[in-house]
Write a protein that holds these residues in place. Structure first.
Motif, mmCIF file in Angstrom:
data_model
loop_
_atom_site.group_PDB
_atom_site.id
_atom_site.type_symbol
_atom_site.label_atom_id
_atom_site.label_comp_id
_atom_site.label_asym_id
_atom_site.label_seq_id
_atom_site.Cartn_x
_atom_site.Cartn_y
_atom_site.Cartn_z
ATOM 1 N N GLU A 1 0.828 -1.222 0.000
ATOM 2 C CA GLU A 1 0.000 0.000 0.000
ATOM 3 C C GLU A 1 0.856 1.263 0.000
ATOM 4 O OE1 GLU A 1 -3.806 -2.194 2.049
ATOM 5 O OE2 GLU A 1 -2.756 -0.665 3.234
ATOM 6 N N THR A 2 1.934 1.202 0.766
ATOM 7 C CA THR A 2 2.850 2.357 0.789
ATOM 8 C C THR A 2 3.419 2.588 -0.606
ATOM 9 O OG1 THR A 2 3.467 1.779 3.042
ATOM 10 C CG2 THR A 2 4.960 3.269 1.873
ATOM 11 N N TYR A 3 3.833 1.485 -1.242
ATOM 12 C CA TYR A 3 4.435 1.601 -2.583
ATOM 13 C C TYR A 3 3.384 2.040 -3.608
ATOM 14 C CZ TYR A 3 7.426 0.363 -6.566
ATOM 15 O OH TYR A 3 8.185 0.387 -7.721
ATOM 16 N N ASP A 4 2.156 1.572 -3.456
ATOM 17 C CA ASP A 4 1.085 1.997 -4.365
ATOM 18 C C ASP A 4 0.935 3.515 -4.361
ATOM 19 O OD1 ASP A 4 0.413 -0.425 -5.457
ATOM 20 O OD2 ASP A 4 -1.351 -0.766 -4.198
ATOM 21 N N GLU A 5 1.038 4.105 -3.185
ATOM 22 C CA GLU A 5 0.920 5.578 -3.093
ATOM 23 C C GLU A 5 2.080 6.247 -3.819
ATOM 24 O OE1 GLU A 5 0.493 6.788 1.009
ATOM 25 O OE2 GLU A 5 -1.175 5.379 1.277
ATOM 26 N N THR A 6 3.283 5.711 -3.599
ATOM 27 C CA THR A 6 4.476 6.272 -4.263
ATOM 28 C C THR A 6 4.328 6.186 -5.778
ATOM 29 O OG1 THR A 6 5.800 5.395 -2.457
ATOM 30 C CG2 THR A 6 7.005 6.104 -4.413
ATOM 31 N N MET A 7 3.898 5.016 -6.252
ATOM 32 C CA MET A 7 3.835 4.796 -7.698
ATOM 33 C C MET A 7 2.685 5.568 -8.343
ATOM 34 S SD MET A 7 6.428 3.258 -8.659
ATOM 35 C CE MET A 7 6.181 2.566 -10.288
ATOM 36 N N GLN A 8 1.595 5.730 -7.589
ATOM 37 C CA GLN A 8 0.475 6.516 -8.122
ATOM 38 C C GLN A 8 0.953 7.941 -8.433
ATOM 39 O OE1 GLN A 8 -2.936 6.642 -5.526
ATOM 40 N NE2 GLN A 8 -4.277 6.470 -7.276
ATOM 41 N N GLU A 9 1.719 8.480 -7.506
ATOM 42 C CA GLU A 9 2.252 9.827 -7.682
ATOM 43 C C GLU A 9 3.250 9.865 -8.848
ATOM 44 O OE1 GLU A 9 1.088 12.439 -6.478
ATOM 45 O OE2 GLU A 9 2.621 13.722 -7.391
ATOM 46 N N TYR A 10 4.078 8.822 -8.919
ATOM 47 C CA TYR A 10 5.078 8.726 -10.005
ATOM 48 C C TYR A 10 4.389 8.690 -11.372
ATOM 49 C CZ TYR A 10 8.252 6.237 -13.184
ATOM 50 O OH TYR A 10 8.981 5.831 -14.272
ATOM 51 N N TYR A 11 3.356 7.838 -11.511
ATOM 52 C CA TYR A 11 2.649 7.742 -12.798
ATOM 53 C C TYR A 11 1.958 9.061 -13.130
ATOM 54 C CZ TYR A 11 3.211 2.623 -12.630
ATOM 55 O OH TYR A 11 3.727 1.359 -12.580
ATOM 56 N N ARG A 12 1.351 9.667 -12.099
ATOM 57 C CA ARG A 12 0.622 10.915 -12.326
ATOM 58 C C ARG A 12 1.594 11.980 -12.856
ATOM 59 N NH1 ARG A 12 -1.416 12.101 -7.314
ATOM 60 N NH2 ARG A 12 -3.269 10.812 -7.555
ATOM 61 N N THR A 13 2.740 12.107 -12.209
ATOM 62 C CA THR A 13 3.724 13.120 -12.609
ATOM 63 C C THR A 13 4.277 12.807 -13.994
ATOM 64 O OG1 THR A 13 4.342 13.159 -10.296
ATOM 65 C CG2 THR A 13 5.783 14.351 -11.790
ATOM 66 N N ARG A 14 4.627 11.529 -14.210
ATOM 67 C CA ARG A 14 5.294 11.166 -15.463
ATOM 68 C C ARG A 14 4.375 11.298 -16.666
ATOM 69 N NH1 ARG A 14 9.737 6.351 -16.325
ATOM 70 N NH2 ARG A 14 9.353 6.042 -18.514
ATOM 71 N N THR A 15 3.060 11.141 -16.455
ATOM 72 C CA THR A 15 2.138 11.190 -17.605
ATOM 73 C C THR A 15 1.317 12.476 -17.615
ATOM 74 O OG1 THR A 15 0.367 10.063 -16.388
ATOM 75 C CG2 THR A 15 1.904 8.661 -17.612
ATOM 76 N N GLY A 16 1.740 13.459 -16.820
ATOM 77 C CA GLY A 16 1.001 14.726 -16.771
ATOM 78 C C GLY A 16 -0.435 14.522 -16.332
#
Ligand SMILES: Cc1cc2nc3c(=O)[nH]c(=O)nc-3n(C[C@H](O)[C@H](O)[C@H](O)COP(=O)(O)O)c2cc1C
Length: 244
Positions: free
Chosen positions: A194-209
């Motif tokens: 769950e912790t990593y899901d939050e990190t990756m959600q933010e990463y995908y959001r930033t990387r794909t605008g």
């Protein structure tokens, strides 16, 4: 901490390359480094096919699921697990070659360790790399194209070249998720996900605008809710590997 650790921790896959072929001395340094990887009992159960031919790279790009960067890389290496040479060595000494799942693992691990050494050597020279497991989409065609003999199979490819992009680093799982002291602890596995899901959600959001809103576990669920490359086992058996 030191230059090697800095290099290791600055890795990111590169999927866009400048149109510059690798020089022979760079290829030699990369493969010499690959060869110095540890290898189970010194069996060195792998071979590397360096693909420089444009038409072959084009075909491999297509076979890997239309991954254009295969074609545009400065060099495409195919890392193969290789029991063929060991069978020859055994025959040279008048013995029968026995293989099983263990020798299959040994060859696959040897190929992988050599590959990661190659990756680091390439990155230390300023090149970018990306592994290409996509070649196992069509392993029969790849094997035919590269004239692989029996008892040799392509584990993955690797694009190497001068980077033409600067992607951000892809975050990894929390350290505690992968590092267990003195025995595996299952208690916190879901919490770490769950912790990593939050990190990756933010990463995908930033990387794909803002276009991609997903999580790591969602991606894994999508990938593993059906068998992946189910053809691989019969392919390996056809190439003479005994998975017993
Ligand atoms: C064995 C293996 C096969 C891979 N196959 C592909 C591939 O076919 N295409 C691709 O674009 N990336 C491929 N990758 C790259 C991974 O997607 C990438 O390493 C991972 O998402 C982590 O990102 P990073 O390397 O930028 O840190 C592969 C990586 C490995 C280790």
């Amino acid at each position: 901490m030191n230059a090697v650790i800095d290099l290791l921790q600055s890795h990111r896959s590169i999927r866009k390359f400048k149109d510059v072929p690798l020089q022979p001395e760079h290829i030699d340094a990369i493969v010499a480094s690959a060869q110095m990887a540890s290898t189970s009992s010194n069996v060195q159960a792998y071979s590397i096919i360096a693909v420089t031919d444009t038409e072959k790279k084009q075909e491999l790009a297509r076979l890997a699921g239309n991954q254009a960067y295969v074609e545009h890389s400065g060099l495409f290496l195919v890392f193969c697990a290789d029991l063929y040479r060991l069978r020859e060595a055994t025959g040279l000494n008048g013995e029968t070659f026995h293989q099983n799942t263990e020798s299959f693992i040994v060859a696959t691990v040897d190929a992988t360790l050599a590959a990661q050494n190659a990756a680091l050597a390439a990155e230390s020279l300023g090149f970018g790399i990306v592994y290409i497991g996509g070649i196992r989409n069509a392993p029969e065609d790849v094997s035919r194209l590269l004239q692989l003999p029996e008892l040799v199979y392509p584990v993955f490819g690797m694009c190497i070249g001068v980077p033409d992009q600067e992607p951000s680093a892809r975050p990894r799982l929390p350290r505690q998720a992968v590092l267990h002291y003195n025995g595996y602890q299952t208690d916190d596995v879901r919490q770490h996900i769950e912790t990593y899901d939050e990190t990756m959600q933010e990463y995908y959001r930033t990387r794909t605008g803002g276009k991609t809103v997903t999580t790591w576990s969602r991606g894994m669920a999508d990938k593993f809710r059906q068998p992946v490359r189910a053809h691989v086992r019969s392919f390996l058996e056809n190439r003479g590997f005994k998975l017993e």
